[in-house]
Write an enzyme that holds these catalytic residues in place. Structure first.
Site, short mmCIF file in Angstrom:
data_model
loop_
_atom_site.label_atom_id
_atom_site.label_comp_id
_atom_site.label_asym_id
_atom_site.label_seq_id
_atom_site.Cartn_x
_atom_site.Cartn_y
_atom_site.Cartn_z
N GLU A 22 0.83 -1.22 0.00
CA GLU A 22 0.00 0.00 0.00
C GLU A 22 0.86 1.27 0.00
O GLU A 22 2.07 1.21 0.26
CB GLU A 22 -0.90 0.00 1.24
CG GLU A 22 -0.12 -0.08 2.55
CD GLU A 22 -0.89 0.49 3.73
OE1 GLU A 22 -1.32 1.66 3.66
OE2 GLU A 22 -1.03 -0.23 4.74
N LYS A 154 -4.08 -1.84 13.66
CA LYS A 154 -3.45 -0.62 14.18
C LYS A 154 -3.54 -0.60 15.70
O LYS A 154 -4.58 -0.93 16.27
CB LYS A 154 -4.16 0.62 13.62
CG LYS A 154 -3.97 0.79 12.13
CD LYS A 154 -4.22 2.21 11.67
CE LYS A 154 -5.69 2.55 11.56
NZ LYS A 154 -5.88 3.81 10.75
N1 PSU Z 1 -1.17 1.32 10.23
C1 PSU Z 1 -0.24 2.26 10.50
N2 PSU Z 1 -0.28 3.42 9.80
C2 PSU Z 1 -1.21 3.64 8.81
C3 PSU Z 1 -2.16 2.62 8.51
C4 PSU Z 1 -2.09 1.48 9.26
O1 PSU Z 1 0.58 2.09 11.40
O2 PSU Z 1 -1.20 4.71 8.18
C5 PSU Z 1 -3.19 2.85 7.43
C6 PSU Z 1 -3.38 1.63 6.52
O3 PSU Z 1 -3.32 2.08 5.19
C7 PSU Z 1 -4.76 1.14 6.84
C8 PSU Z 1 -5.44 2.43 7.16
O4 PSU Z 1 -5.40 0.48 5.77
O5 PSU Z 1 -4.49 3.08 7.99
C9 PSU Z 1 -6.78 2.27 7.82
O6 PSU Z 1 -7.37 3.53 7.93
P1 PSU Z 1 -8.89 3.68 8.35
O7 PSU Z 1 -8.96 3.28 9.77
O8 PSU Z 1 -9.17 5.15 8.18
O9 PSU Z 1 -9.70 2.82 7.45
#
Ligand code: PSU
Ligand code: MN
Length: 290
Positions: A22, A154
């Site tokens: 990604e 996360k």
């Molecule tokens: N984990 C991290 N940093 C990030 C992400 C995950 O340590 O930036 C990103 C990934 O791209 C994941 C996204 O798919 O956060 C999920 O975001 P949201 O909760 O807004 O869907």
């Protein structure tokens, strides 16, 4: 609308392992400049594992599968964060866009890539339903035949609630030489996985069987090589600081990561980088043995 690099195209054609990466973590997950190094390190690790990397993002109205180095260098904090719902608008409007896990998996589905690596998946936010925030990563994962290697979800999320939702959605959660879903920075203390695996071949075999049985996505949870066991209190402080400063929605993850990096003296940043690269290596090995 979609441009696949020659190398990725050929690898897909020959049935070699291809691992999607990604761009959200490149653009928004690290301090300026460092994200690109992590992206390039992940690509090298996928090759180490025996597969071809396909880093995915949107530039100049095109979804690119297999970004070149100069293209990757264009992913900075100005890029939009693209979940699955945001891809089409970014393409039509010509805006640079960094794909999340969910956005990346949507592209994988379109082009037939079956493996991906990342740091942490999105999931259920702590305190749900306030905020009523559940990542689109989970819905897309459930519907996409792809195996994602991550160190769990996360760190700022409600990990047990996210594990429950993955079960509800029918997503296998495989523990890489562990019985517990890793807590991103910490190896131990997470909810139980649905099955423990010991080898890349075993992961590839389970994925193939899951797909033959008409299943969708799978998660392989790989613990960090060096567990940081004292980050949880800092995460709570970071979330309290975010609330106090009225940081909401998409702003929360970068705020928390920045807070942790500062307050841990850079230890969480190094851990984050290392675990992403380790996950890319493992995904490369799993894809290569598929
Ligand atoms: N984990 C991290 N940093 C990030 C992400 C995950 O340590 O930036 C990103 C990934 O791209 C994941 C996204 O798919 O956060 C999920 O975001 P949201 O909760 O807004 O869907
Ligand atoms: Mn969200």
């Amino acid at each position: 609308m979609i441009r696949i690099s020659d190398e990725v195209q050929q690898a897909l054609h020959e049935g070699r392992g291809v691992v999607a990466l990604e761009t959200t973590l490149v653009a928004h997950g690290f301090p300026p400049g460092e994200g690109v190094a992590v992206g390039l390190g992940s690509e090298a690790a996928v090759r180490d594992g025996g597969s071809v990397p396909a880093t995915i993002g949107v530039l100049d109205g095109t979804v690119i599968v297999g970004l070149t180095v100069p293209e990757l260098e264009r992913f900075n904090a100005a890029a939009r964060k693209l979940g699955p719902r945001d891809l089409a608008a970014a393409v039509v409007q010509g805006a640079p866009g960094a794909t999340t896990v969910g956005g990346t998996l949507s592209v994988c589905k379109a082009v037939g890539i079956r493996f991906m690596a990342t740091g942490g998946l999105g999931g259920v936010h702590r305190g749900w339903p306030t905020p009523p925030d559940v990542s689109a990563d989970l819905g897309v994962l459930a519907q996409t035949r792809a195996l994602v290697v991550s160190s769990g979800v996360k760190s700022l999320l409600d990990v047990p609630a996210t594990a429950e939702l993955l079960e509800t959605l029918g997503v296998p959660v495989l523990g890489w030489r562990t019985d517990e879903l890793p807590l991103f920075y910490a190896a131990r203390g997470g909810p139980p996985v649905s099955a423990r695996i010991e080898s890349a071949e075993e992961a590839a075999q389970i994925a193939a069987a899951h797909w033959e049985l008409q299943g969708g996505g799978l998660v392989v949870g790989r613990p960090p090589d060096e567990s940081l066991d004292d980050v949880e209190p800092l995460i709570e402080l970071a979330l309290a600081a975010a609330a106090a400063e009225n940081v909401h929605g998409q702003g929360v993850t970068p705020f928390v990561l920045d807070y942790l990096h500062r307050e841990s003296g850079g230890r969480t940043l190094a851990a984050n980088r290392d675990l992403i690269i380790g996950n890319a290596r493992l995904a490369g090995a799993i894809a290569a043995s598929s």
